[in-house]
Enzyme design. Structure first.
Site, PDB file in Angstrom:
ATOM      1  N   LEU A   1      -4.557  -7.350  -6.588  1.00  8.49           N
ATOM      2  CA  LEU A   1      -3.981  -8.542  -7.599  1.00  8.49           C
ATOM      3  C   LEU A   1      -5.335  -9.512  -8.040  1.00  8.49           C
ATOM      4  O   LEU A   1      -4.995 -10.432  -8.627  1.00  8.49           O
ATOM      5  CB  LEU A   1      -3.004  -9.407  -6.724  1.00  8.49           C
ATOM      6  CG  LEU A   1      -1.560  -8.548  -6.601  1.00  8.49           C
ATOM      7  CD1 LEU A   1      -0.872  -9.492  -5.783  1.00  8.49           C
ATOM      8  CD2 LEU A   1      -1.114  -8.165  -7.610  1.00  8.49           C
ATOM      9  N   LYS A   2      -6.409  -9.138  -7.424  1.00  8.46           N
ATOM     10  CA  LYS A   2      -7.577 -10.040  -8.017  1.00  8.46           C
ATOM     11  C   LYS A   2      -8.406  -9.284  -9.177  1.00  8.46           C
ATOM     12  O   LYS A   2      -8.202  -8.236  -9.222  1.00  8.46           O
ATOM     13  CB  LYS A   2      -8.635 -10.062  -6.905  1.00  8.46           C
ATOM     14  CG  LYS A   2      -7.897 -11.021  -5.707  1.00  8.46           C
ATOM     15  CD  LYS A   2      -7.973 -12.440  -6.184  1.00  8.46           C
ATOM     16  CE  LYS A   2      -7.487 -13.346  -4.991  1.00  8.46           C
ATOM     17  NZ  LYS A   2      -7.111 -14.580  -5.431  1.00  8.46           N
TER      18      LYS A   2
ATOM     19  N   ASN B   1       1.391   2.978  -2.494  1.00  8.33           N
ATOM     20  CA  ASN B   1       0.685   4.036  -3.409  1.00  8.33           C
ATOM     21  C   ASN B   1      -0.559   4.508  -2.774  1.00  8.33           C
ATOM     22  O   ASN B   1      -0.992   5.673  -2.892  1.00  8.33           O
ATOM     23  CB  ASN B   1       0.293   3.219  -4.900  1.00  8.33           C
ATOM     24  CG  ASN B   1       1.321   3.081  -5.751  1.00  8.33           C
ATOM     25  OD1 ASN B   1       1.792   4.284  -6.255  1.00  8.33           O
ATOM     26  ND2 ASN B   1       1.861   1.897  -6.225  1.00  8.33           N
TER      27      ASN B   1
ATOM     28  N   HIS C   1      -0.144   0.460 -13.322  1.00  9.52           N
ATOM     29  CA  HIS C   1       0.789  -0.760 -13.512  1.00  9.52           C
ATOM     30  C   HIS C   1       2.198  -0.346 -13.725  1.00  9.52           C
ATOM     31  O   HIS C   1       2.265   0.522 -14.363  1.00  9.52           O
ATOM     32  CB  HIS C   1      -0.070  -1.212 -15.229  1.00  9.52           C
ATOM     33  CG  HIS C   1       0.696  -2.631 -15.437  1.00  9.52           C
ATOM     34  ND1 HIS C   1       0.385  -3.810 -14.866  1.00  9.52           N
ATOM     35  CD2 HIS C   1       1.575  -2.934 -16.324  1.00  9.52           C
ATOM     36  CE1 HIS C   1       1.143  -4.751 -15.368  1.00  9.52           C
ATOM     37  NE2 HIS C   1       1.858  -4.244 -16.103  1.00  9.52           N
TER      38      HIS C   1
ATOM     39  N   ILE D   1     -11.250  -7.693 -10.984  1.00  9.66           N
ATOM     40  CA  ILE D   1     -12.534  -7.020 -10.509  1.00  9.66           C
ATOM     41  C   ILE D   1     -13.819  -7.830 -11.294  1.00  9.66           C
ATOM     42  O   ILE D   1     -13.853  -7.943 -12.652  1.00  9.66           O
ATOM     43  CB  ILE D   1     -12.599  -5.904 -11.018  1.00  9.66           C
ATOM     44  CG1 ILE D   1     -11.180  -4.969 -10.038  1.00  9.66           C
ATOM     45  CG2 ILE D   1     -13.765  -5.034 -10.416  1.00  9.66           C
ATOM     46  CD1 ILE D   1     -11.409  -4.893  -8.980  1.00  9.66           C
TER      47      ILE D   1
ATOM     48  N   ASN E   1      -6.459   1.825 -12.501  1.00 13.34           N
ATOM     49  CA  ASN E   1      -5.332   1.046 -12.304  1.00 13.34           C
ATOM     50  C   ASN E   1      -4.127   1.560 -12.518  1.00 13.34           C
ATOM     51  O   ASN E   1      -3.978   2.215 -13.310  1.00 13.34           O
ATOM     52  CB  ASN E   1      -5.733  -0.559 -12.930  1.00 13.34           C
ATOM     53  CG  ASN E   1      -4.668  -1.250 -12.286  1.00 13.34           C
ATOM     54  OD1 ASN E   1      -4.322  -1.641 -11.357  1.00 13.34           O
ATOM     55  ND2 ASN E   1      -4.096  -1.996 -13.254  1.00 13.34           N
TER      56      ASN E   1
ATOM     57  N   GLY F   1       0.670  -1.181  -0.073  1.00 10.68           N
ATOM     58  CA  GLY F   1      -0.099   0.037   0.148  1.00 10.68           C
ATOM     59  C   GLY F   1       0.770   1.159   0.098  1.00 10.68           C
ATOM     60  O   GLY F   1       0.245   2.277   0.563  1.00 10.68           O
TER      61      GLY F   1
ATOM     62  N   ASP G   1      -5.378  -5.181 -17.723  1.00  9.86           N
ATOM     63  CA  ASP G   1      -4.359  -4.173 -18.239  1.00  9.86           C
ATOM     64  C   ASP G   1      -4.558  -3.685 -19.548  1.00  9.86           C
ATOM     65  O   ASP G   1      -3.889  -3.380 -20.235  1.00  9.86           O
ATOM     66  CB  ASP G   1      -2.948  -4.641 -18.220  1.00  9.86           C
ATOM     67  CG  ASP G   1      -2.518  -5.059 -16.655  1.00  9.86           C
ATOM     68  OD1 ASP G   1      -3.057  -4.367 -15.781  1.00  9.86           O
ATOM     69  OD2 ASP G   1      -1.944  -6.233 -16.557  1.00  9.86           O
TER      70      ASP G   1
ATOM     71  N   GLU H   1       5.729   5.817  -9.913  1.00 10.37           N
ATOM     72  CA  GLU H   1       4.150   5.546  -9.688  1.00 10.37           C
ATOM     73  C   GLU H   1       3.939   6.517  -8.544  1.00 10.37           C
ATOM     74  O   GLU H   1       2.739   7.214  -8.806  1.00 10.37           O
ATOM     75  CB  GLU H   1       4.273   4.327  -9.029  1.00 10.37           C
ATOM     76  CG  GLU H   1       4.418   3.083 -10.094  1.00 10.37           C
ATOM     77  CD  GLU H   1       4.015   1.825  -9.510  1.00 10.37           C
ATOM     78  OE1 GLU H   1       3.199   1.521  -8.655  1.00 10.37           O
ATOM     79  OE2 GLU H   1       4.966   0.793  -9.757  1.00 10.37           O
TER      80      GLU H   1
HETATM   81  C1  GRF Z   1       2.605  -1.230  -7.901  1.00 12.25           C
HETATM   82  O1  GRF Z   1       3.851  -1.577  -8.291  1.00 12.25           O
HETATM   83  C2  GRF Z   1       1.549  -1.088  -8.852  1.00 12.25           C
HETATM   84  O2  GRF Z   1       1.971  -0.514  -9.796  1.00 12.25           O
HETATM   85  C3  GRF Z   1       0.992  -2.582  -8.896  1.00 12.25           C
HETATM   86  O3  GRF Z   1       1.331  -3.105  -7.449  1.00 12.25           O
HETATM   87  C4  GRF Z   1       2.323  -2.329  -6.835  1.00 12.25           C
HETATM   88  C5  GRF Z   1       1.677  -1.855  -5.477  1.00 12.25           C
HETATM   89  O4  GRF Z   1       2.755  -1.365  -4.902  1.00 12.25           O
HETATM   90  N1  GRF Z   1      -0.051  -2.580  -9.385  1.00 12.25           N
HETATM   91  P1  GRF Z   1       2.291  -0.758  -3.246  1.00 12.25           P
HETATM   92  O5  GRF Z   1       1.309  -1.854  -2.543  1.00 12.25           O
HETATM   93  O6  GRF Z   1       1.287   0.375  -3.697  1.00 12.25           O
HETATM   94  O7  GRF Z   1       3.317  -0.383  -2.710  1.00 12.25           O
END
Ligand code: GRF
Length: 210
Positions: free
Chosen positions: A94-95, A18, A113, A97, A111, A16, A154, A183
């Protein structure tokens, strides 16, 4: 809270960072939105602790806990409706939707990526695997993509991309770190544009009215 602020839900499966970065950005800037719900696909996601720290409501919705896709989907939709969510941010979720959720929130789910889509995307392409694949093919650059979510992994319309150079001595972990730093720069910007209604879609192409 301004009554008109957009209500945001963040979906996570892991650390988490991000989520945390967007939340810090919202706390420190004038953003017309607020994260009011965190949904995790895992009980042990570190992101749940982070939500608690910020006083953000959270819940775990794990597909394995449901007898069928309908009850799993309903649980998710009920939560989102309960909080009157405007936008969903997938930040390391990771699931897949459920398609009913995608339909209900069309053009309202984004999303992030860690590569330049459409390269290095699709099922199973997540986490360190993405960076391993980039190095294996000898790419000279990679990056970050933020896109709308549709029914295919994606695949949805791209909102913003940021290039990141690949260095000769990179390991997957080193590259992952460099990409993650970007990111953290672009996700809060996109969230801000989204909350300000500055992101428009015409013929499946995204236009940001800066
Ligand atoms: C990130 O690399 C994001 O792009 C991907 O999963 C990762 C999540 O990282 N979809 P975090 O949980 O936000 O640290």
């Amino acid at each position: 809270m301004n009554a008109n602020k957009k209500k945001l839900a963040v979906f996570v499966s892991g650390t988490g960072t991000n989520f945390e970065t967007v939340q810090e950005f919202i706390l420190n800037n004038n953003v017309n939105g607020k994260i009011i719900l965190l949904i995790s696909s895992r009980q042990d996601a570190l992101a749940l602790k982070k939500a608690e720290k910020y006083g953000i409501d959270s819940c775990v919705i794990q597909q394995e806990d449901y007898d069928n896709i309908e009850s799993y989907t309903n649980e998710m939709l009920n939560k989102l409706e309960q909080y009157n969510i405007d936008y969903i941010i997938l930040a390391g979720f990771l699931k897949k939707i459920p398609s009913e959720v995608i339909k209900t929130y069309k053009w309202r789910i984004i999303n992030i990526h860690p590569a330049l889509l459409p390269k290095f995307g699709g099922k199973g392409m997540y986490g360190i695997r993405v960076h391993e694949a980039v190095l294996k093919t000898g790419e000279k650059e990679t990056g970050v993509t933020i896109h709308f979510v549709d029914e295919i992994y994606d695949n949805g319309a791209i909102i913003m991309q940021q290039r990141v150079p690949v260095q000769p001595a990179d390991t997957p972990e080193v590259l992952q770190k460099r990409v993650l730093a970007q990111e953290h720069k672009i996700l809060p910007r996109v969230v801000q544009f989204l909350c300000d209604d500055k992101i428009k879609v015409q013929d499946n192409r995204v236009i940001i009215e800066e």
